[in-house]
Design a protein around this motif. Sequence first.
Motif, PDB file in Angstrom:
ATOM      1  N   PRO A   1      35.803  -0.090 -45.790  1.00 19.31           N
ATOM      2  CA  PRO A   1      37.220   0.733 -46.193  1.00 19.31           C
ATOM      3  C   PRO A   1      38.231  -0.192 -45.418  1.00 19.31           C
ATOM      4  CG  PRO A   1      35.744   2.368 -46.145  1.00 19.31           C
ATOM      5  CD  PRO A   1      35.025   0.902 -45.529  1.00 19.31           C
ATOM      6  N   ARG A   2      39.443  -0.445 -45.939  1.00 22.26           N
ATOM      7  CA  ARG A   2      40.490  -1.262 -45.332  1.00 22.26           C
ATOM      8  C   ARG A   2      41.056  -0.806 -44.112  1.00 22.26           C
ATOM      9  NH1 ARG A   2      42.390  -5.328 -49.060  1.00 22.26           N
ATOM     10  NH2 ARG A   2      44.081  -5.548 -47.587  1.00 22.26           N
ATOM     11  N   ARG A   3      40.790   0.674 -43.756  1.00 18.86           N
ATOM     12  CA  ARG A   3      41.262   1.076 -42.530  1.00 18.86           C
ATOM     13  C   ARG A   3      40.684   0.505 -41.450  1.00 18.86           C
ATOM     14  NH1 ARG A   3      38.202   5.163 -44.778  1.00 18.86           N
ATOM     15  NH2 ARG A   3      36.642   5.909 -43.198  1.00 18.86           N
ATOM     16  N   TYR A   4      39.358  -0.025 -41.444  1.00 16.01           N
ATOM     17  CA  TYR A   4      38.704  -0.490 -40.350  1.00 16.01           C
ATOM     18  C   TYR A   4      39.214  -2.000 -39.971  1.00 16.01           C
ATOM     19  CZ  TYR A   4      35.223   3.011 -40.576  1.00 16.01           C
ATOM     20  OH  TYR A   4      34.412   4.425 -40.641  1.00 16.01           O
ATOM     21  N   TYR A   5      39.743  -2.624 -40.874  1.00 15.87           N
ATOM     22  CA  TYR A   5      40.192  -3.878 -40.642  1.00 15.87           C
ATOM     23  C   TYR A   5      41.502  -3.730 -39.796  1.00 15.87           C
ATOM     24  CZ  TYR A   5      42.388  -8.350 -41.370  1.00 15.87           C
ATOM     25  OH  TYR A   5      43.201  -9.874 -41.112  1.00 15.87           O
ATOM     26  N   ASP A   6      42.475  -2.679 -40.464  1.00 21.69           N
ATOM     27  CA  ASP A   6      43.883  -2.446 -40.008  1.00 21.69           C
ATOM     28  C   ASP A   6      43.615  -1.809 -38.640  1.00 21.69           C
ATOM     29  OD1 ASP A   6      44.862  -3.110 -42.321  1.00 21.69           O
ATOM     30  OD2 ASP A   6      45.009  -1.147 -42.993  1.00 21.69           O
ATOM     31  N   ASN A   7      42.600  -1.191 -38.204  1.00 22.61           N
ATOM     32  CA  ASN A   7      42.328  -0.618 -36.856  1.00 22.61           C
ATOM     33  C   ASN A   7      41.468  -1.803 -36.033  1.00 22.61           C
ATOM     34  OD1 ASN A   7      43.095   1.750 -37.306  1.00 22.61           O
ATOM     35  ND2 ASN A   7      41.361   2.623 -38.191  1.00 22.61           N
ATOM     36  N   GLY A   8      41.443  -2.955 -36.331  1.00 18.51           N
ATOM     37  CA  GLY A   8      40.928  -4.021 -35.456  1.00 18.51           C
ATOM     38  C   GLY A   8      39.494  -4.407 -35.679  1.00 18.51           C
ATOM     39  N   VAL A   9      38.794  -3.785 -36.668  1.00 17.06           N
ATOM     40  CA  VAL A   9      37.404  -4.107 -37.041  1.00 17.06           C
ATOM     41  C   VAL A   9      37.314  -5.349 -37.813  1.00 17.06           C
ATOM     42  CG1 VAL A   9      35.295  -3.507 -37.976  1.00 17.06           C
ATOM     43  CG2 VAL A   9      36.760  -1.673 -36.891  1.00 17.06           C
ATOM     44  N   ARG A  10      37.301  -6.466 -37.550  1.00 13.81           N
ATOM     45  CA  ARG A  10      37.393  -7.764 -38.062  1.00 13.81           C
ATOM     46  C   ARG A  10      36.497  -8.795 -37.280  1.00 13.81           C
ATOM     47  NH1 ARG A  10      43.549  -8.597 -37.679  1.00 13.81           N
ATOM     48  NH2 ARG A  10      43.563  -6.400 -38.363  1.00 13.81           N
ATOM     49  N   ARG A  11      36.417 -10.206 -37.867  1.00 20.38           N
ATOM     50  CA  ARG A  11      35.881 -11.171 -37.192  1.00 20.38           C
ATOM     51  C   ARG A  11      36.829 -11.709 -36.369  1.00 20.38           C
ATOM     52  NH1 ARG A  11      30.807 -12.174 -39.840  1.00 20.38           N
ATOM     53  NH2 ARG A  11      30.878 -14.211 -38.915  1.00 20.38           N
ATOM     54  N   TYR A  12      36.280 -11.821 -35.014  1.00 16.74           N
ATOM     55  CA  TYR A  12      37.238 -12.612 -34.090  1.00 16.74           C
ATOM     56  C   TYR A  12      36.653 -13.857 -33.865  1.00 16.74           C
ATOM     57  CZ  TYR A  12      39.305  -7.917 -33.330  1.00 16.74           C
ATOM     58  OH  TYR A  12      39.790  -6.877 -33.443  1.00 16.74           O
ATOM     59  N   GLY A  13      35.446 -14.162 -33.793  1.00 23.47           N
ATOM     60  CA  GLY A  13      35.011 -15.564 -33.177  1.00 23.47           C
ATOM     61  C   GLY A  13      35.129 -15.613 -31.850  1.00 23.47           C
ATOM     62  N   PHE A  14      34.258 -16.412 -31.166  1.00 20.50           N
ATOM     63  CA  PHE A  14      34.296 -16.715 -29.711  1.00 20.50           C
ATOM     64  C   PHE A  14      33.971 -18.131 -29.462  1.00 20.50           C
ATOM     65  CE2 PHE A  14      33.116 -12.350 -30.618  1.00 20.50           C
ATOM     66  CZ  PHE A  14      34.041 -11.756 -30.064  1.00 20.50           C
ATOM     67  N   HIS A  15      33.860 -18.508 -28.200  1.00 21.84           N
ATOM     68  CA  HIS A  15      33.665 -19.824 -27.440  1.00 21.84           C
ATOM     69  C   HIS A  15      35.103 -20.695 -27.957  1.00 21.84           C
ATOM     70  CE1 HIS A  15      29.195 -18.802 -27.773  1.00 21.84           C
ATOM     71  NE2 HIS A  15      29.380 -19.062 -26.502  1.00 21.84           N
ATOM     72  N   GLY A  16      36.073 -20.246 -28.082  1.00 21.04           N
ATOM     73  CA  GLY A  16      37.332 -20.742 -28.559  1.00 21.04           C
ATOM     74  C   GLY A  16      37.693 -21.895 -27.395  1.00 21.04           C
ATOM     75  N   LEU A  17      37.428 -21.619 -25.975  1.00 19.87           N
ATOM     76  CA  LEU A  17      37.753 -22.725 -25.225  1.00 19.87           C
ATOM     77  C   LEU A  17      37.112 -23.793 -25.084  1.00 19.87           C
ATOM     78  CD1 LEU A  17      38.260 -20.329 -21.986  1.00 19.87           C
ATOM     79  CD2 LEU A  17      40.117 -21.238 -23.536  1.00 19.87           C
ATOM     80  N   SER A  18      35.778 -23.794 -25.421  1.00 19.24           N
ATOM     81  CA  SER A  18      34.876 -25.048 -25.734  1.00 19.24           C
ATOM     82  C   SER A  18      35.237 -25.669 -26.975  1.00 19.24           C
ATOM     83  CB  SER A  18      33.427 -24.602 -25.888  1.00 19.24           C
ATOM     84  OG  SER A  18      32.583 -25.361 -26.200  1.00 19.24           O
ATOM     85  N   TYR A  19      35.686 -24.865 -28.050  1.00 25.45           N
ATOM     86  CA  TYR A  19      36.018 -25.430 -29.241  1.00 25.45           C
ATOM     87  C   TYR A  19      37.344 -26.318 -28.884  1.00 25.45           C
ATOM     88  CZ  TYR A  19      32.432 -22.911 -31.394  1.00 25.45           C
ATOM     89  OH  TYR A  19      31.169 -22.314 -31.840  1.00 25.45           O
ATOM     90  N   ASP A  20      38.303 -25.671 -28.281  1.00 28.85           N
ATOM     91  CA  ASP A  20      39.462 -26.417 -27.948  1.00 28.85           C
ATOM     92  C   ASP A  20      39.261 -27.565 -27.160  1.00 28.85           C
ATOM     93  OD1 ASP A  20      42.244 -27.158 -27.128  1.00 28.85           O
ATOM     94  OD2 ASP A  20      42.581 -25.175 -26.458  1.00 28.85           O
ATOM     95  N   TYR A  21      38.299 -27.697 -26.150  1.00 30.45           N
ATOM     96  CA  TYR A  21      38.251 -28.926 -25.541  1.00 30.45           C
ATOM     97  C   TYR A  21      37.439 -29.864 -26.228  1.00 30.45           C
ATOM     98  CZ  TYR A  21      36.837 -32.148 -22.130  1.00 30.45           C
ATOM     99  OH  TYR A  21      36.460 -33.361 -21.455  1.00 30.45           O
TER     100      TYR A  21
END
Length: 392
Positions: A162-182
Amino acid sequence: MSRLILTLNAGSSSIKFGLYAAAAEPVEEARGQIDALGPAARLILEPRGAPRQDTDLGPTDHAGGVQAILAALAPLTAGRPIAGVGHRVVHGGPDLDGPRQIDIPLLYLLRGYEPLAPLHQPHNLAAVEAAQAAFPEAVQIACFDTAFHRGHPWVNDTFALPRRYYDNGVRRYGFHGLSYDYVMGAMRRDWPRLADGRVIVAHLGNGASICAIRQGRSVGSSMGFSALDGLPMGTRSGQLDPGVLLYMMQREGLTADQISDLLYRESGLKGLSGISHDMRTLLESDRKEAAEAIDYYVFRLRREIGAMAAVLGGVDAVVFTGGIGENAAPIRSRAIAGLGFLGLSIAPAANEVSAPRIDAGPVPVLVVPTDEERVIARAVAGSLDGAARAAG
């Protein structure tokens, strides 16, 4: 007198650190880490141009670890001030898309994300508090592993809830971004044409994820709401049918805390093999359970590479990074085997020595050592330069 930048990258059982001379491109003066925080911690210090130093610390927690790092670095600072401290913070939530100077409201916000990254976030923030106490005059900068993935297409961020979960922050965030940035910065320097194309980067360490990148921007990640999703990892399960969790709760009577401990600390390579979470140990083992754990790891890795190729509509380069990605030639070759339909193949001799290019087919396959600490140091240097311009 030249100023210094300190970087702290606190994990569940280790703290990586770096010492840099502040400059537009920070100059590394030393790096190191504390391993095995707990009853038998060990500090490794690698000063530039000097022999490596190993010190047994005995029983040490994260706060004690930070103090040990500061004591080890004291002879290298030679009275020069620490002008800025940069921190890896795993979770920055849905809105933080770049480094931020740390203040009380930001700390309060980041503590709210601790349940989303329980292996890392509390320790990240404990290192922040220790650094604030040690260097009250220094600028403290938070760099977020999730920031690189902000701006995903909606279909790559949402769940079919239900869309309220996305609105409340339940979504895919992804990680290891500092490594991908480098990695993307290194590709823009060394392979600029490839960096502008469709790139699949596999960050394979104790934690592991794969990122689909188009023209330098993340458009898909194997990790989701938490750092549990996607690939199997050292002690984390990776992708799991939610019905398994319902089974654990309803039939086995496990509590939320027990399930969390199982998924974060007892699963992955450790759980599958019953031997170790360390890929090096499993590759050296002749036990069937070790071989089966590796088989599953490679199967999921190959599957995720294929999935990211579908997200991108093709692939112009595949990059391996992280401790396993940079060093485990058998894992790289087995992951790419069977992906010839994507134009991917491995040159065995180049792969064996972890050469920068290890491909034997039309699509480049690269090995790019990552450097999260340098990404953090650059963010601190940028903040210091901005403050100096504002003051001038």
